[in-house]
Design an enzyme around this catalytic site. Structure first.
Site, PDB file in Angstrom:
ATOM      1  N   HIS A  97       7.327  -4.389   5.486  1.00  0.00           N
ATOM      2  CA  HIS A  97       7.672  -3.485   6.594  1.00  0.00           C
ATOM      3  C   HIS A  97       9.141  -3.598   6.976  1.00  0.00           C
ATOM      4  O   HIS A  97       9.707  -2.696   7.591  1.00  0.00           O
ATOM      5  CB  HIS A  97       6.813  -3.795   7.821  1.00  0.00           C
ATOM      6  CG  HIS A  97       5.386  -3.418   7.635  1.00  0.00           C
ATOM      7  ND1 HIS A  97       4.900  -2.168   7.955  1.00  0.00           N
ATOM      8  CD2 HIS A  97       4.337  -4.104   7.124  1.00  0.00           C
ATOM      9  CE1 HIS A  97       3.608  -2.118   7.658  1.00  0.00           C
ATOM     10  NE2 HIS A  97       3.248  -3.275   7.143  1.00  0.00           N
ATOM     11  N   ASP A 148       2.197 -10.736   5.849  1.00  0.00           N
ATOM     12  CA  ASP A 148       2.858 -10.572   4.550  1.00  0.00           C
ATOM     13  C   ASP A 148       3.630 -11.851   4.207  1.00  0.00           C
ATOM     14  O   ASP A 148       4.399 -11.892   3.247  1.00  0.00           O
ATOM     15  CB  ASP A 148       3.815  -9.377   4.579  1.00  0.00           C
ATOM     16  CG  ASP A 148       3.065  -8.072   4.834  1.00  0.00           C
ATOM     17  OD1 ASP A 148       1.974  -7.898   4.258  1.00  0.00           O
ATOM     18  OD2 ASP A 148       3.556  -7.241   5.621  1.00  0.00           O
ATOM     19  N   HIS A 160      -0.086  -9.873   0.087  1.00  0.00           N
ATOM     20  CA  HIS A 160      -0.383  -9.236  -1.191  1.00  0.00           C
ATOM     21  C   HIS A 160       0.059 -10.166  -2.322  1.00  0.00           C
ATOM     22  O   HIS A 160       0.711 -11.176  -2.085  1.00  0.00           O
ATOM     23  CB  HIS A 160       0.376  -7.913  -1.306  1.00  0.00           C
ATOM     24  CG  HIS A 160      -0.012  -6.931  -0.252  1.00  0.00           C
ATOM     25  ND1 HIS A 160       0.778  -5.871   0.116  1.00  0.00           N
ATOM     26  CD2 HIS A 160      -1.112  -6.854   0.537  1.00  0.00           C
ATOM     27  CE1 HIS A 160       0.180  -5.182   1.077  1.00  0.00           C
ATOM     28  NE2 HIS A 160      -0.963  -5.760   1.350  1.00  0.00           N
ATOM     29  N   ARG A 175       9.385   0.604   7.090  1.00  0.00           N
ATOM     30  CA  ARG A 175       8.125   1.270   6.748  1.00  0.00           C
ATOM     31  C   ARG A 175       7.560   1.950   7.986  1.00  0.00           C
ATOM     32  O   ARG A 175       7.477   1.355   9.051  1.00  0.00           O
ATOM     33  CB  ARG A 175       7.137   0.253   6.178  1.00  0.00           C
ATOM     34  CG  ARG A 175       5.796   0.879   5.898  1.00  0.00           C
ATOM     35  CD  ARG A 175       4.995   0.088   4.922  1.00  0.00           C
ATOM     36  NE  ARG A 175       3.581   0.179   5.207  1.00  0.00           N
ATOM     37  CZ  ARG A 175       2.635  -0.450   4.543  1.00  0.00           C
ATOM     38  NH1 ARG A 175       2.952  -1.239   3.542  1.00  0.00           N
ATOM     39  NH2 ARG A 175       1.377  -0.327   4.863  1.00  0.00           N
ATOM     40  N   ARG A 215       2.893  -9.262  15.335  1.00  0.00           N
ATOM     41  CA  ARG A 215       2.784  -7.876  14.852  1.00  0.00           C
ATOM     42  C   ARG A 215       1.440  -7.244  15.199  1.00  0.00           C
ATOM     43  O   ARG A 215       1.323  -6.020  15.247  1.00  0.00           O
ATOM     44  CB  ARG A 215       3.028  -7.825  13.344  1.00  0.00           C
ATOM     45  CG  ARG A 215       2.060  -8.667  12.536  1.00  0.00           C
ATOM     46  CD  ARG A 215       2.370  -8.612  11.059  1.00  0.00           C
ATOM     47  NE  ARG A 215       1.831  -7.389  10.466  1.00  0.00           N
ATOM     48  CZ  ARG A 215       2.036  -7.020   9.209  1.00  0.00           C
ATOM     49  NH1 ARG A 215       2.794  -7.754   8.417  1.00  0.00           N
ATOM     50  NH2 ARG A 215       1.511  -5.911   8.727  1.00  0.00           N
ATOM     51  N   SER A 237       0.816  -1.219   0.000  1.00  0.00           N
ATOM     52  CA  SER A 237       0.000   0.000   0.000  1.00  0.00           C
ATOM     53  C   SER A 237       0.848   1.266   0.000  1.00  0.00           C
ATOM     54  O   SER A 237       0.537   2.236  -0.683  1.00  0.00           O
ATOM     55  CB  SER A 237      -0.938   0.004   1.206  1.00  0.00           C
ATOM     56  OG  SER A 237      -1.731  -1.157   1.187  1.00  0.00           O
ATOM     57  N   ASP A 267       4.425   3.464   8.866  1.00  0.00           N
ATOM     58  CA  ASP A 267       3.081   3.557   9.458  1.00  0.00           C
ATOM     59  C   ASP A 267       2.862   2.622  10.638  1.00  0.00           C
ATOM     60  O   ASP A 267       2.177   2.980  11.592  1.00  0.00           O
ATOM     61  CB  ASP A 267       1.983   3.390   8.396  1.00  0.00           C
ATOM     62  CG  ASP A 267       2.014   2.050   7.678  1.00  0.00           C
ATOM     63  OD1 ASP A 267       3.064   1.383   7.715  1.00  0.00           O
ATOM     64  OD2 ASP A 267       0.993   1.673   7.070  1.00  0.00           O
ATOM     65  N   ASP A 308      -8.281  -5.183   0.728  1.00  0.00           N
ATOM     66  CA  ASP A 308      -6.980  -5.476   1.329  1.00  0.00           C
ATOM     67  C   ASP A 308      -7.109  -5.929   2.778  1.00  0.00           C
ATOM     68  O   ASP A 308      -6.589  -6.971   3.162  1.00  0.00           O
ATOM     69  CB  ASP A 308      -6.090  -4.233   1.264  1.00  0.00           C
ATOM     70  CG  ASP A 308      -4.667  -4.551   1.696  1.00  0.00           C
ATOM     71  OD1 ASP A 308      -4.146  -5.591   1.255  1.00  0.00           O
ATOM     72  OD2 ASP A 308      -4.081  -3.786   2.469  1.00  0.00           O
TER      73      ASP A 308
END
Length: 514
Positions: A124, A155, A459, A258, A186, A63, A260, A399
């Site tokens: 990430h 992931d 993904h 990453r 996570r 994303s 976020d 997603d």
């Protein structure tokens, strides 16, 4: 400020295109509006993974990368690729930030706590980056290193942590500098929705060694959790071996690249105004190193600082005096704002933002519609106001529900989106507007992996649709990539893309026949 027919760019997060209908929640769903458009409106497929979006070849899209490329209109070397290259060309091992931290700790005889997502996912973090840090500590003969590992299963396949641990143990055999002192899914350590009740036990484990359970090694812990039907993502914060919590004078190195999902945990250590929960202890760190910049208001020492981007789509719209709205639910708000603006925190002139709160549920398969209906109502009101030239919106469902691996729930999510799209188009049609629909990467079109015989929660590397609804224009190419979206959108507005945008214009006005 009632002026114009709005142009909406709708990003359906995780809505990839897959010829194969098997395990394909999008193909299985009843989507009358989408089917009608697919038959009657101009559309092509766009590449959204690997080299066309600045990632290593064949690396699945994500994303952050997707929104960055949609907004930038050019290929940006991603932090993942940048760090990989630095490891390969020797610059990583010479990084001044790493050397200063280790030298300082050697002098003070304090410890380095390395934390992050132990995963080959590359979304990430990547476990190879951790291995490179261990090699560097070994090179510098620094052995007071404690590892606090977050487990993926999102992931990556849901139960794949043992593979990563095997690789880590091989590295530790070569570079015996560190011990594994805690593990945690996570779900807890990398929350991004201010669910502080998830983050608090992680913080207490890291700073006080508090944990419901303790195991002699990580493998024993994981076998125990698997036996109790708990997969990697949901492993509770767990102490491994002897307690080595973070003490005054120690340093922390967070190796996720990453931002976020790294911000919240980082803020528990660094935010002077932190109010998420009561911190029983706050270690006075000698340094907090982040692999990349997580937030300009969190004063981490950054190993790989950001590379600034000029003339992203938002900036171009603003400099042409056009108004724009960014709208998404909480889960994807950072993506249509911060990442879409090239990782830039500032808000452009005439750029407005609306965040619709995501529902507070444990996992989104429990509420597949998420906040799509509320988002749609707000979006329709914005269209009807005619206050905005351009509206950029994100629907998170394909997603976020796709990530749960729950096929039926993902089908429901897709059907909900189809209804929302129909309502949005109705409002646009009534206001003479135009609609561009795309996605940032795939997910919901491949929900089961025969290779691992597990749900496919990650993904995909499939292409994504790029569809135009509004008449009068057609596509000039049979395929493209995400960087072609911004130039094409500007063409619809009659604006020449700036030279920084190297993506192609894929849309052309229909010629009137004499």
């Amino acid at each position: 400020m009632s002026h114009n027919a709005p142009l909406v760019l709708m990003i359906l997060d995780g809505w990839g295109y897959n010829e194969n209908d098997r395990y394909n929640a999008i193909a299985k769903a009843n989507t009358p509006q989408w089917d009608e458009w697919w038959q009657t409106c101009p559309h092509i497929l766009l590449k959204a993974s690997g080299l066309p979006v600045g990632l290593p070849d064949e690396q699945m899209g994500n994303s952050e990368v997707g929104h960055m490329h949609i907004g930038a209109g050019r290929v940006i070397q991603q932090d993942f690729t940048r760090i990989n290259e630095a490891i390969n060309n020797g610059k990583f091992a010479k990084n001044a930030v790493f050397h200063e931290v280790i030298d300082q700790l050697k002098k003070t005889e304090k410890s380095l706590h390395i934390m992050g997502l132990l995963s080959p996912g590359g979304v990430h973090s990547h476990e190879q980056h951790l291995f490179a840090l261990l090699a560097l500590c070994n090179q510098k003969k620094f052995r007071s290193v404690h590892l606090h590992l977050f487990l993926d299963g999102r992931d990556t396949p849901p139960q794949s942590a043992l593979d990563s641990l095997k690789c880590l143990n091989e590295e530790l055999a070569k570079h015996p500098v560190a011990t594994i002192n805690s593990i945690c899914g996570r779900y807890y350590a990398m929350d991004r929705d201010k669910r502080w009740e998830r983050v608090e036990p992680v913080y207490n484990l890291l700073t006080q060694g508090k944990s419901e359970r303790q195991f002699p090694d990580a493998e024993t812990a994981i076998h125990f959790y698997y036996k109790n039907k708990i997969s990697d993502e949901f492993v509770p914060p767990t102490l491994i071996g002897k307690e080595h919590s973070i003490q005054d004078g120690d340093a922390v190195l967070f190796f996720n690249f990453r931002a976020d999902r790294a911000r919240q945990l980082t803020s528990t250590f660094l935010d002077p105004l932190f109010k998420g929960f009561e911190r029983k202890t706050l270690p006075k760190l000698s340094c907090f190193v982040s692999m990349t910049q997580y937030d300009k208001n969190l004063f981490t020492t950054t190993a790989f600082p950001p590379v600034p981007l000029n003339n992203t789509l938002g900036e171009v719209l603003s400099s042409h005096g056009l108004s724009q709205l960014r709208i998404a639910e909480t889960e994807k708000y950072a993506h249509v704002t911060f990442f879409f603006n090239g990782g830039c925190e500032s808000v452009f002139t005439n750029e407005e933002r609306i965040m619709v709160p995501s529902p507070q549920v444990a996992t989104y398969d429990l509420q597949p519609e998420m906040s799509a209906h509320e988002l749609t109502k707000t979006l329709i009101a914005a269209i009807n106001s005619r206050d905005y030239h351009v509206i950029i919106c994100n629907y998170a469902n394909a997603d976020m529900v796709g990530h749960t691996g729950n096929f039926e729930a993902t089908v429901q999510a897709i059907e909900c989106l189809d209804q929302c799209m129909q309502q949005v188009w109705q409002a646009l049609k009534n206001n003479g507007g135009k609609l561009l629909i795309t996605a940032d990467h795939g997910n919901a079109e491949e929900m089961f992996s025969e290779a691992t015989n597990q749900a496919h929660t990650a993904h995909t590397s499939e292409p994504v649709p790029f569809l135009y609804v509004g008449g009068g224009w057609h596509f000039t190419h049979s395929e493209g990539s995400l960087i072609d979206i911004a130039p094409s959108l500007l063409a619809l507005l009659g604006i020449t893309p700036p030279p920084e945008m190297t993506g192609r214009i894929l849309l052309e006005k229909n010629h009137a026949h004499a």
